[in-house]
Design a protein around this motif. Structure first.
Motif, PDB file in Angstrom:
ATOM      1  N   ILE A  25      -1.670 -10.335  -7.129  1.00  0.00           N
ATOM      2  CA  ILE A  25      -0.917  -9.881  -5.959  1.00  0.00           C
ATOM      3  C   ILE A  25      -1.795  -9.208  -4.902  1.00  0.00           C
ATOM      4  N   MET A  26      -3.094  -8.999  -5.183  1.00  0.00           N
ATOM      5  CA  MET A  26      -3.929  -8.274  -4.224  1.00  0.00           C
ATOM      6  C   MET A  26      -3.957  -8.966  -2.864  1.00  0.00           C
ATOM      7  N   ASN A  27      -4.022 -10.289  -2.868  1.00  0.00           N
ATOM      8  CA  ASN A  27      -4.089 -11.014  -1.593  1.00  0.00           C
ATOM      9  C   ASN A  27      -2.771 -10.972  -0.826  1.00  0.00           C
ATOM     10  N   ASP A  28      -1.694 -10.546  -1.495  1.00  0.00           N
ATOM     11  CA  ASP A  28      -0.393 -10.434  -0.829  1.00  0.00           C
ATOM     12  C   ASP A  28      -0.189  -9.061  -0.189  1.00  0.00           C
ATOM     13  N   LEU A  29      -1.095  -8.130  -0.457  1.00  0.00           N
ATOM     14  CA  LEU A  29      -0.889  -6.747  -0.020  1.00  0.00           C
ATOM     15  C   LEU A  29      -1.642  -6.444   1.263  1.00  0.00           C
ATOM     16  N   ASN A  30      -0.965  -5.775   2.181  1.00  0.00           N
ATOM     17  CA  ASN A  30      -1.571  -5.289   3.415  1.00  0.00           C
ATOM     18  C   ASN A  30      -1.771  -3.784   3.249  1.00  0.00           C
ATOM     19  N   ILE A  31      -3.001  -3.381   2.982  1.00  0.00           N
ATOM     20  CA  ILE A  31      -3.289  -1.979   2.688  1.00  0.00           C
ATOM     21  C   ILE A  31      -4.322  -1.433   3.671  1.00  0.00           C
ATOM     22  N   LEU A  68       8.818  -4.525 -13.228  1.00  0.00           N
ATOM     23  CA  LEU A  68       8.171  -5.684 -12.631  1.00  0.00           C
ATOM     24  C   LEU A  68       6.781  -5.931 -13.206  1.00  0.00           C
ATOM     25  N   VAL A  69       5.996  -4.865 -13.400  1.00  0.00           N
ATOM     26  CA  VAL A  69       4.655  -5.052 -13.965  1.00  0.00           C
ATOM     27  C   VAL A  69       4.755  -5.516 -15.412  1.00  0.00           C
ATOM     28  N   ILE A  93       4.864  -4.821  -2.508  1.00  0.00           N
ATOM     29  CA  ILE A  93       4.457  -4.921  -3.909  1.00  0.00           C
ATOM     30  C   ILE A  93       5.575  -5.548  -4.723  1.00  0.00           C
ATOM     31  N   ALA A  94       6.797  -5.052  -4.517  1.00  0.00           N
ATOM     32  CA  ALA A  94       7.946  -5.617  -5.230  1.00  0.00           C
ATOM     33  C   ALA A  94       8.112  -7.095  -4.900  1.00  0.00           C
ATOM     34  N   ASP A  95       7.972  -7.439  -3.620  1.00  0.00           N
ATOM     35  CA  ASP A  95       8.127  -8.837  -3.213  1.00  0.00           C
ATOM     36  C   ASP A  95       7.087  -9.724  -3.903  1.00  0.00           C
ATOM     37  N   ALA A  96       5.847  -9.250  -3.941  1.00  0.00           N
ATOM     38  CA  ALA A  96       4.774 -10.040  -4.546  1.00  0.00           C
ATOM     39  C   ALA A  96       4.976 -10.194  -6.046  1.00  0.00           C
ATOM     40  N   LEU A  97       5.377  -9.111  -6.717  1.00  0.00           N
ATOM     41  CA  LEU A  97       5.592  -9.178  -8.159  1.00  0.00           C
ATOM     42  C   LEU A  97       6.798 -10.055  -8.507  1.00  0.00           C
ATOM     43  N   CYS A  98       7.841  -9.983  -7.696  1.00  0.00           N
ATOM     44  CA  CYS A  98       9.003 -10.858  -7.914  1.00  0.00           C
ATOM     45  C   CYS A  98       8.604 -12.325  -7.761  1.00  0.00           C
TER      46      CYS A  98
END
Length: 500
Positions: free
Chosen positions: A79-85, A18-19, A222-227
């Motif tokens: 993708i940073m804004n898509d991640l809940n960390i 994906l990356v 992460i996979a969802d955001a990269l897809c």
């Protein structure tokens, strides 16, 4: 361009695929990922049970503070804004029970140094030397720091790459307890005293000391955001498409066939699966037998038995740290692995859950397991392995649950349910060879077979993923940059990442 014709086809949709796909699609390449499973993500996959999301492979990650290396890469990939960390406990993100002593790793180099000296006040000189060399190694590798350099895959490594992690740790202190504690994260690279590279130990420890984070509600995000980003860039991800063979003409791969006999054409092909399995997809004679034999004989890391535990609500306060348990006092547990004494050690990873930040709702417990223990069922399918297999899993689960009481007394009364996964589960859902948790074994005594680079003996076939350079989210991302460099200018990419 024909419907099944692309610039680049990537086999496998794990983090590496994906990356790499996103990096190349941002450069204008028309990229297609072929994934054998019904869901993308590989080791990024998560699953839900009893209302809690469990991770299959990624339980925490380092270097995600702003302007640290993984943060920069994810920011560039948008993708940073898509991640809940969630940042882990600065005062102790990893807890170690070694024999009858308990320790923890503090986050940040100064915090870490003070914590170690607090445990071992007479070892200040050795602790300072250890941390100095760890940082020196990390800072000496240009790619690790996203600094421009004259590209060659070998330059990912430096003069420290040939050293032994255990020999280095022995050289900084004669205190056996401190030696064990400094080795505490070796479970993150299936460490062995006789074989583990110093530079892998250094880079893994460095990026967790810098910062440690959990993914709230699972790493699948992460996979969802990269897809999503890949599709926005014009790329495609085709699921339930298992690549089975390459077709070549005059030494160049022209297409790949999937198990449903569909043909996909491309100019370049990138495989994320094990190098030997990749070679098995080639026509006879396309590469020398000696090359295939070398890849076939590569040693692989141990696999893992995973126990997923759902807890009753409101019973166990949230633990913003992991716990590694080494009851016999030696953290290099793979040096004396004995299936009859399972589990000789294990790691406990509380799940970060958005529904309750005050209490722990679930735990993932991981213990190393030799693939040979489940090899008798290797020709069976998921959920069709039979009663004997289910009994095997139950016995191993109870063995871990019994030892878990040593770490968290009374936790048994808080357990709502549990399920488990063996090396076969890991093999089938994430595509790892024989369920090898960290891919090939990196053995500094056998460097030629331990270090895999992106370019293969076939001009338009490249590799990426955890078998390249290093495993883990950080290592796989570095490997994606190296694979990218075979097709485009790496220094321009590094500049773009830094300026994103």
């Amino acid at each position: 361009m024909a419907e099944n014709s692309f610039d680049i086809i990537i086999i496998g949709s794990g983090l590496g695929g994906l990356v790499t796909a996103n990096l190349l699609s941002k450069q204008g390449y028309h990229v297609c990922i072929l994934e054998k499973n019904p869901h993308p993500g590989g080791c990024l996959q998560s699953f839900e049970k009893d209302g809690v999301v469990f991770d299959t492979g990624i339980h925490y990650v380092g270097a995600l503070d702003e302007d640290q290396v993984l943060y920069k890469i994810f920011r560039y990939l948008d993708i940073m804004n898509d991640l809940n960390i969630r940042k882990m406990d600065i005062e102790g993100f990893d807890r170690f029970i070694i024999g009858d002593r308990e320790y923890s790793y503090a986050m940040g180099y100064e915090n870490f140094r003070k914590r170690m000296i607090g445990y071992f006040p007479d070892e200040e000189q050795g602790i300072n030397k250890y941390l100095c060399i760890i940082q020196e190694i990390a800072q000496s590798i240009s790619l690790y720091n996203l600094n421009p350099f004259q590209f060659s895959p070998q330059l990912f490594y430096d003069k420290f790459r040939f050293g032994s992690a255990w020999e280095f740790i022995q050289s900084v202190t004669t205190n056996e307890e401190l030696r064990q504690l400094l080795s505490g994260l070796n479970s993150l690279y299936a460490g062995k005293k006789e074989t583990s590279f110093m530079f892998i130990h250094a880079l893994i420890n460095n990026h967790y000391i810098e910062s440690a984070w959990r993914f709230v509600d699972g790493s699948k995000q992460i996979a969802d955001a990269l897809c999503k980003r890949l599709r926005e860039n014009g790329g495609r991800i085709l699921l339930n498409k298992k690549a089975v063979s390459f077709q070549a003409e005059k030494g160049i791969i022209k297409s790949v066939k999937t198990s449903d006999t569909e043909i996909f054409k491309a100019k370049y092909f990138i495989s994320t699966i094990h190098p030997y399995n990749t070679m098995e997809m080639l026509d006879e004679g396309l590469v020398r037998k000696a090359y295939k034999k070398r890849l076939q004989n590569i040693k692989n890391t141990s696999s893992t038995f995973s126990l997923y535990i759902a807890l009753e609500n409101g019973k166990i306060p949230y633990m913003n740290y992991n716990t590694s348990y080494y009851p016999n006092g030696d953290v290099w547990c793979l040096n004396y692995y004995n299936p009859k004494k399972f589990p000789q050690a294990f790691g406990v990873y509380p799940v970060a859950d958005s529904q309750d930040e005050l209490y722990t709702r679930a735990l993932s417990v991981l213990a190393f397991m030799d693939y040979n223990e489940v090899a008798r069922w290797e020709n069976t399918h998921v959920e069709e392995r039979g009663f004997e297999y289910e009994d095997f899993k139950q016995q191993k689960s109870m063995a871990i649950l019994n030892r878990l009481e040593d770490v968290f007394p009374g936790i048994g009364s808080a357990i709502k349910s549990f399920s488990s996964a063996t090396p076969l589960t890991l093999r089938d859902y994430t595509g790892t060879y024989r369920g090898a948790t960290y891919g090939i074994e990196r053995d500094f005594t056998n460097q030629n077979e331990s270090l895999i680079f992106p370019r293969t003996k076939v001009p338009n076939l490249l590799l990426t993923g955890q078998n390249l350079t290093m495993h883990g989210m950080f290592g796989v991302s570095m490997g994606a940059l190296l694979t990218f460099a075979e097709l485009s200018d790496l220094n321009t990419l590094i500049e773009n990442i830094n300026n994103a």
